[in-house]
Design an enzyme around this catalytic site. Structure first.
Site, mmCIF file in Angstrom:
data_model
loop_
_atom_site.group_PDB
_atom_site.id
_atom_site.type_symbol
_atom_site.label_atom_id
_atom_site.label_comp_id
_atom_site.label_asym_id
_atom_site.label_seq_id
_atom_site.Cartn_x
_atom_site.Cartn_y
_atom_site.Cartn_z
ATOM 1 N N SER A 166 48.123 14.244 73.176
ATOM 2 C CA SER A 166 49.376 13.516 72.911
ATOM 3 C C SER A 166 50.426 14.396 72.233
ATOM 4 O O SER A 166 50.169 15.027 71.209
ATOM 5 C CB SER A 166 49.107 12.297 72.031
ATOM 6 O OG SER A 166 50.342 11.686 71.733
ATOM 7 N N LYS A 176 45.562 0.078 75.448
ATOM 8 C CA LYS A 176 46.815 -0.679 75.620
ATOM 9 C C LYS A 176 46.580 -2.168 75.864
ATOM 10 O O LYS A 176 47.409 -2.989 75.511
ATOM 11 C CB LYS A 176 47.643 -0.094 76.771
ATOM 12 C CG LYS A 176 48.234 1.245 76.393
ATOM 13 C CD LYS A 176 49.097 1.851 77.448
ATOM 14 C CE LYS A 176 49.454 3.255 76.992
ATOM 15 N NZ LYS A 176 50.678 3.771 77.449
ATOM 16 N N GLY A 203 44.569 4.384 90.200
ATOM 17 C CA GLY A 203 44.261 3.918 88.852
ATOM 18 C C GLY A 203 44.602 2.451 88.677
ATOM 19 O O GLY A 203 45.457 1.912 89.391
ATOM 20 N N ARG A 232 38.720 3.578 90.972
ATOM 21 C CA ARG A 232 37.272 3.826 91.058
ATOM 22 C C ARG A 232 36.498 2.508 90.896
ATOM 23 O O ARG A 232 35.644 2.187 91.694
ATOM 24 C CB ARG A 232 36.881 4.829 89.962
ATOM 25 C CG ARG A 232 35.417 5.087 89.847
ATOM 26 C CD ARG A 232 35.122 6.060 88.730
ATOM 27 N NE ARG A 232 35.546 5.583 87.417
ATOM 28 C CZ ARG A 232 35.351 6.227 86.305
ATOM 29 N NH1 ARG A 232 34.759 7.416 86.315
ATOM 30 N NH2 ARG A 232 35.753 5.738 85.153
ATOM 31 N N TYR A 244 51.626 14.348 81.404
ATOM 32 C CA TYR A 244 52.630 15.388 81.120
ATOM 33 C C TYR A 244 52.020 16.591 80.402
ATOM 34 O O TYR A 244 52.667 17.621 80.240
ATOM 35 C CB TYR A 244 53.785 14.798 80.268
ATOM 36 C CG TYR A 244 53.284 14.207 78.959
ATOM 37 C CD1 TYR A 244 52.871 12.864 78.895
ATOM 38 C CD2 TYR A 244 53.160 14.982 77.814
ATOM 39 C CE1 TYR A 244 52.367 12.332 77.728
ATOM 40 C CE2 TYR A 244 52.657 14.451 76.638
ATOM 41 C CZ TYR A 244 52.272 13.132 76.599
ATOM 42 O OH TYR A 244 51.766 12.603 75.437
HETATM 43 P P1 NAP Z 1 43.067 3.823 80.769
HETATM 44 O O1 NAP Z 1 43.341 2.390 80.470
HETATM 45 O O2 NAP Z 1 42.034 4.547 79.989
HETATM 46 O O3 NAP Z 1 42.696 3.906 82.346
HETATM 47 C C1 NAP Z 1 42.166 5.091 82.885
HETATM 48 C C2 NAP Z 1 42.191 5.034 84.407
HETATM 49 O O4 NAP Z 1 41.692 6.279 84.916
HETATM 50 C C3 NAP Z 1 41.318 3.936 85.025
HETATM 51 O O5 NAP Z 1 41.921 3.489 86.197
HETATM 52 C C4 NAP Z 1 40.015 4.692 85.313
HETATM 53 O O6 NAP Z 1 39.239 4.122 86.348
HETATM 54 C C5 NAP Z 1 40.567 6.024 85.773
HETATM 55 N N1 NAP Z 1 39.584 7.102 85.619
HETATM 56 C C6 NAP Z 1 39.224 7.742 84.479
HETATM 57 N N2 NAP Z 1 38.295 8.684 84.736
HETATM 58 C C7 NAP Z 1 38.055 8.626 86.085
HETATM 59 C C8 NAP Z 1 37.200 9.356 86.967
HETATM 60 N N3 NAP Z 1 36.389 10.339 86.514
HETATM 61 N N4 NAP Z 1 37.212 9.055 88.281
HETATM 62 C C9 NAP Z 1 38.031 8.078 88.758
HETATM 63 N N5 NAP Z 1 38.872 7.347 87.958
HETATM 64 C C10 NAP Z 1 38.871 7.626 86.640
HETATM 65 O O7 NAP Z 1 44.393 4.702 80.643
HETATM 66 P P2 NAP Z 1 45.943 4.263 80.762
HETATM 67 O O8 NAP Z 1 46.444 3.806 79.446
HETATM 68 O O9 NAP Z 1 46.090 3.391 81.947
HETATM 69 O O10 NAP Z 1 46.616 5.704 81.045
HETATM 70 C C11 NAP Z 1 46.340 6.405 82.249
HETATM 71 C C12 NAP Z 1 46.970 7.791 82.219
HETATM 72 O O11 NAP Z 1 48.376 7.690 82.107
HETATM 73 C C13 NAP Z 1 46.529 8.655 81.048
HETATM 74 O O12 NAP Z 1 46.327 9.963 81.514
HETATM 75 C C14 NAP Z 1 47.722 8.625 80.099
HETATM 76 O O13 NAP Z 1 47.797 9.796 79.318
HETATM 77 C C15 NAP Z 1 48.874 8.531 81.085
HETATM 78 N N6 NAP Z 1 50.090 7.882 80.519
HETATM 79 C C16 NAP Z 1 51.259 8.580 80.490
HETATM 80 C C17 NAP Z 1 52.401 7.975 79.979
HETATM 81 C C18 NAP Z 1 53.706 8.736 79.913
HETATM 82 O O14 NAP Z 1 54.583 8.317 79.141
HETATM 83 N N7 NAP Z 1 53.910 9.780 80.670
HETATM 84 C C19 NAP Z 1 52.358 6.665 79.505
HETATM 85 C C20 NAP Z 1 51.146 5.989 79.578
HETATM 86 C C21 NAP Z 1 50.007 6.592 80.078
HETATM 87 P P3 NAP Z 1 38.081 3.046 86.022
HETATM 88 O O15 NAP Z 1 38.807 1.728 85.909
HETATM 89 O O16 NAP Z 1 37.186 3.112 87.188
HETATM 90 O O17 NAP Z 1 37.429 3.463 84.748
#
Ligand code: NAP
Length: 263
Positions: free
Chosen positions: A14, A65, A125, A150, A211
């Site tokens: 982060s 979240k 995702g 997944r 990012y």
């Molecule tokens: P989260 O709730 O932890 O969800 C993670 C997602 O990734 C789920 O869909 C999960 O699938 C999938 N995943 C994780 N490991 C995997 C693997 N080995 N194979 C296949 N799928 C996998 O996270 P989130 O809050 O939604 O955030 C997701 C991403 O967005 C993060 O990288 C975060 O840093 C980024 N993000 C960026 C911003 C920005 O401002 N740029 C804002 C928010 C989030 P399953 O459901 O199958 O576990």
């Protein structure tokens, strides 16, 4: 001195402390912003710290979240609609959960100048941030949203709120104009999503909301296959900008210095 935190697991990636502390300094505010790795069981005590004014604001990142939602006294309309909270504060004796990812994503896409109207968008995702992305995409007038996750049941759960989503199996390749990586695959440099790039491209827009690292394998490969690419830096800056404005009641600058600060 006021205290702010970003919480998640993992949390090393982060850049929130870097960006918020930059704006705090620029605006001569007596505050500090840290990051903290937590577990699900820590959420309750963290909210108590907000109630006791020991912490003045919290940003929430992966994977909490959605799990912080039941701990809020009140949700903003954006947080209610997305059932996702990334910004927490205390107001009129209430813990308020808000969502700045929706407009952060929308402004990030506008900054990229990609003409998204009537486009078919494929999202990889179905985690905490995806409902925010869907809301923003619908607002921007895309013609269709296809989701693959997944754990397919999580993508299907999204259909309860967003009836016109198309859900496909993990590994399937749809016809689309834009591909968004909204998984956490890519946070580690070696992380790679198995995708059929030759079937997806060329001349598509590949957007990774990650990012840091700056260019994931998802973006590197998409580029090799002749596609346009962008990372989530501007989405990140815009969502942080709004959290900062809520907490400190002033709008910090998004200038070249701010953008370059994050590499
Ligand atoms: P989260 O709730 O932890 O969800 C993670 C997602 O990734 C789920 O869909 C999960 O699938 C999938 N995943 C994780 N490991 C995997 C693997 N080995 N194979 C296949 N799928 C996998 O996270 P989130 O809050 O939604 O955030 C997701 C991403 O967005 C993060 O990288 C975060 O840093 C980024 N993000 C960026 C911003 C920005 O401002 N740029 C804002 C928010 C989030 P399953 O459901 O199958 O576990």
């Amino acid at each position: 001195m006021k205290k702010y935190l970003v919480v998640g697991n993992p949390i090393e990636h982060s850049f929130s402390p870097k960006l918020h502390n930059h704006w705090i300094k620029k605006n001569n505010i007596d505050a500090v912003y840290d990051k903290k790795q937590i577990n699900e069981g820590d959420i309750k005590s963290l909210i108590m710290e907000i109630k006791k004014n020991k912490i003045n604001g919290i940003n929430v990142t992966i994977p909490f979240k959605k799990s912080v939602v039941p701990f809020m006294d009140e949700l903003s309309s954006e947080a209610k609609e997305s059932q996702s909270v990334n910004t927490i504060y205390f107001q009129n004796e209430k813990v308020i959960g808000h969502n700045t990812d929706i407009s952060g994503f929308e402004l990030g896409i506008k900054y990229s100048k990609f003409d998204i109207k009537n486009k078919i968008v494929f999202i990889l995702g179905a985690g905490g941030v995806v409902s925010s992305i869907i809301i923003a995409l619908k607002k921007m007038g895309v013609s269709k949203i296809i989701i693959s996750n997944r754990t397919k049941s999580k993508a299907e759960d999204l259909k309860i709120f967003f009836k016109d989503l198309e859900i496909i199996s993990w590994g399937e390749t749809p016809n689309c104009d834009m591909v968004i990586n909204a998984t956490s695959i890519g946070l580690k440099n070696e992380d790679e999503i198995k995708l059929d790039y030759s079937a997806l491209g060329p001349n598509k827009f590949f957007y990774d909301i990650i990012y840091n690292p700056k260019e994931t394998i998802f973006l590197k490969k998409a580029k090799l296959f002749g596609n346009r690419t962008e990372n989530g830096k501007l989405m990140f800056i815009y969502q942080a900008h709004q959290a900062f404005t809520i907490w400190h009641k002033l709008m910090p600058d998004i200038d070249a210095e701010t953008i370059n600060l994050l590499g």
